[in-house]
Design a protein around this motif. Sequence first.
Motif, PDB file in Angstrom:
ATOM      1  N   THR A 156      64.967  88.420  37.200  1.00 24.53           N
ATOM      2  CA  THR A 156      63.660  87.762  37.110  1.00 24.53           C
ATOM      3  C   THR A 156      62.785  88.100  38.310  1.00 24.53           C
ATOM      4  O   THR A 156      61.587  87.875  38.291  1.00 24.53           O
ATOM      5  CB  THR A 156      63.810  86.228  37.034  1.00 24.53           C
ATOM      6  OG1 THR A 156      64.339  85.758  38.270  1.00 24.53           O
ATOM      7  CG2 THR A 156      64.735  85.827  35.903  1.00 24.53           C
ATOM      8  N   ARG A 157      63.405  88.629  39.377  1.00 24.51           N
ATOM      9  CA  ARG A 157      62.627  88.925  40.582  1.00 24.51           C
ATOM     10  C   ARG A 157      62.296  90.396  40.734  1.00 24.51           C
ATOM     11  O   ARG A 157      61.671  90.782  41.721  1.00 24.51           O
ATOM     12  CB  ARG A 157      63.451  88.530  41.809  1.00 24.51           C
ATOM     13  CG  ARG A 157      63.510  87.054  42.012  1.00 24.51           C
ATOM     14  CD  ARG A 157      63.679  86.811  43.494  1.00 24.51           C
ATOM     15  NE  ARG A 157      64.462  85.631  43.748  1.00 24.51           N
ATOM     16  CZ  ARG A 157      64.987  85.343  44.921  1.00 24.51           C
ATOM     17  NH1 ARG A 157      64.866  86.196  45.929  1.00 24.51           N
ATOM     18  NH2 ARG A 157      65.664  84.237  45.092  1.00 24.51           N
ATOM     19  N   LEU A 158      62.769  91.205  39.790  1.00 23.59           N
ATOM     20  CA  LEU A 158      62.686  92.655  40.010  1.00 23.59           C
ATOM     21  C   LEU A 158      61.281  93.122  40.329  1.00 23.59           C
ATOM     22  O   LEU A 158      61.078  93.991  41.165  1.00 23.59           O
ATOM     23  CB  LEU A 158      63.219  93.406  38.795  1.00 23.59           C
ATOM     24  CG  LEU A 158      64.744  93.588  38.813  1.00 23.59           C
ATOM     25  CD1 LEU A 158      65.181  94.436  37.641  1.00 23.59           C
ATOM     26  CD2 LEU A 158      65.194  94.239  40.126  1.00 23.59           C
ATOM     27  N   LEU A 159      60.287  92.529  39.677  1.00 23.04           N
ATOM     28  CA  LEU A 159      58.912  92.982  39.894  1.00 23.04           C
ATOM     29  C   LEU A 159      58.444  92.700  41.311  1.00 23.04           C
ATOM     30  O   LEU A 159      57.598  93.399  41.852  1.00 23.04           O
ATOM     31  CB  LEU A 159      57.973  92.322  38.882  1.00 23.04           C
ATOM     32  CG  LEU A 159      58.186  92.805  37.453  1.00 23.04           C
ATOM     33  CD1 LEU A 159      57.272  92.058  36.505  1.00 23.04           C
ATOM     34  CD2 LEU A 159      57.917  94.318  37.362  1.00 23.04           C
ATOM     35  N   SER A 160      59.015  91.688  41.933  1.00 22.40           N
ATOM     36  CA  SER A 160      58.593  91.364  43.299  1.00 22.40           C
ATOM     37  C   SER A 160      59.595  91.871  44.329  1.00 22.40           C
ATOM     38  O   SER A 160      59.687  91.353  45.429  1.00 22.40           O
ATOM     39  CB  SER A 160      58.395  89.860  43.428  1.00 22.40           C
ATOM     40  OG  SER A 160      59.580  89.178  43.077  1.00 22.40           O
ATOM     41  N   GLY A 161      60.365  92.878  43.956  1.00 24.23           N
ATOM     42  CA  GLY A 161      61.195  93.538  44.962  1.00 24.23           C
ATOM     43  C   GLY A 161      62.652  93.151  44.973  1.00 24.23           C
ATOM     44  O   GLY A 161      63.427  93.653  45.785  1.00 24.23           O
ATOM     45  N   GLY A 162      63.084  92.270  44.072  1.00 22.37           N
ATOM     46  CA  GLY A 162      64.506  91.931  44.008  1.00 22.37           C
ATOM     47  C   GLY A 162      64.972  91.200  45.235  1.00 22.37           C
ATOM     48  O   GLY A 162      64.203  90.551  45.949  1.00 22.37           O
TER      49      GLY A 162
END
Lengths: 333, 333
Positions: free
Chosen positions: A178-184
């Motif tokens: 769920t965080r991949l777009l904000s850099g993981g």
Amino acid sequence: MGTKRLPSNEDKLIERFFKPLAQHPGALALTDDAAYLTPPAGHDLVLTADMAVAGVHFFADDPADAIAKKALRVNLSDLAAKGAEPVGALLTISFGEKADEAWIEAFARGLGEDCAAFGCPLFGGDTTKTPGPLTISITAIGKVPSGTMVKRAGARPGDLIVVSGTIGDAALALQLKTRLLSGGFGALNEAQAGELRQRYLFPLPRLALAKLLRDHANAAMDVSDGLVGDLGKLAEASGVHATVETSKIPLSNPAHDAIAAEAGLLETALTGGDDYEVLAAIPEASFAAFAEAAGKAGVPVTAIGRFSAGAGVAVLGPDGQELSFEKTAYSHF
Amino acid sequence: MGTKRLPSNEDKLIERFFKPLAQHPGALALTDDAAYLTPPAGHDLVLTADMAVAGVHFFADDPADAIAKKALRVNLSDLAAKGAEPVGALLTISFGEKADEAWIEAFARGLGEDCAAFGCPLFGGDTTKTPGPLTISITAIGKVPSGTMVKRAGARPGDLIVVSGTIGDAALALQLKTRLLSGGFGALNEAQAGELRQRYLFPLPRLALAKLLRDHANAAMDVSDGLVGDLGKLAEASGVHATVETSKIPLSNPAHDAIAAEAGLLETALTGGDDYEVLAAIPEASFAAFAEAAGKAGVPVTAIGRFSAGAGVAVLGPDGQELSFEKTAYSHF
């Protein structure tokens, strides 16, 4: 002459993709309305069923073979935690609009690989379509020598709280996705993230522990909804209190690094669920033998705390202070 | 002290609505991850599973208790046709957005009534939510004396083709529902239409025939996808030809009147499915005894034709001419 019966597409689909999985004579090659099972003498059967819905339990774009394997494995994980060996399974599945032949083939191939790997042939089931998300239900049947199913109830004060494998990986993988777009997770490299993802996609049912749990455990269940919440269920069923030391909870290398960099992820790891590890109450006197045999069977086990008289669960941080969590387990309602 | 485990809403839902259905000691009141079943000595277990999806297998606005009962009964119908008595069932269910507490309560009440009426307690299962339509999967477990499950294969040339009850009512009810805005079937009064609707909502699993089928039938299955198509499956599995005389097919009073007024509805009745009647191959010499015992058990049975050497199904109209159908059975694919 006469009306020649043309096999329906449903028949063809079953014949082509699912019949090869029906390697039990009682499954009648999936050409009958039901299967028969001659129960193994001197054994009880162990019955469990789980439903998995695309967008709820897995992502619709997860690989088809992984979806199949996980749907079976979560049931086998239940069997393992109950001390049971697999006998067979029934599958009902509603295919969504996007499930074309290639998808179904990959699904059946994945399922077949696991049916073979875990000795759990397909007894039967049902295939249908849905206007909604792909929905899978698997009923798994296992066996234990009569009267030996390991239950949630049975943990005694003094027993060690023991888990298999590592805790939190799948929940962290989900959080990471769920965080991949904000850099993981900044702390993890690609390989570490991949390792977590594998743990989410391919839980490992701890069938190698089944007999050992029958021999040593006073109580057991699998961790599916989060360690803290599931431990609470086991403690409640057993009428005991549970104290866990977080410093003892076995973490994978990526989980360790992620939590070291971001302490809040500890709560994710301990309450997020999808672990499919065994949680057991093992008498202290048995633990060394249990751990040695489990290790030989390829499954590391770790004592993470102790049951005592009382009720509820206490989770102690590294400083010995009790932690509190917003929610202790995943619930659909 | 410690983190007090608050029961999740899922736990509360199971405790409140489904635990009362778990009247088998091995179900552990649904408080464990699995159930155990000590198999009845000298018996094989019979396993079957069906999935039902709102908008596909039933209407989302069908009464909740009827949806529950039908989902169980279609499985019990399979058991009955295999000569099996019920042992228990597992339920997995994905509730859609509209399933509020009142709906779930009515569903569980209906299911509980049938679990009790048919001696089929709930062993366990899974409750979850779906963004899609309500989806229900039931695995039913039955028992037969060892080696006596009645199969599709086994019909012999000369055997009579026998059905229980009446054929076509549910399919006509479904057809009627789609026509309601344009006046329904002109030939039927309210009471007749209601009778068809009851047959659609509440199929009658013919468990009273289970032992009689074991004693007399060479082959059997239940009619779920349409008489003609299902007979084709039985004939194919048995390696025989089947000839049916439509004049002998037992029709209810409303089905008779509807077809008399509109001959095309015969095809609906014979191929629409949802009958949940028994279709069996009975040796001619046994038929009188079978029919008498069935009648005493409250289930009328009728010989509608005969198996012979060959393959395929011939359906003869009142004039002895063979009928042909656009499609012989319902298929989801």
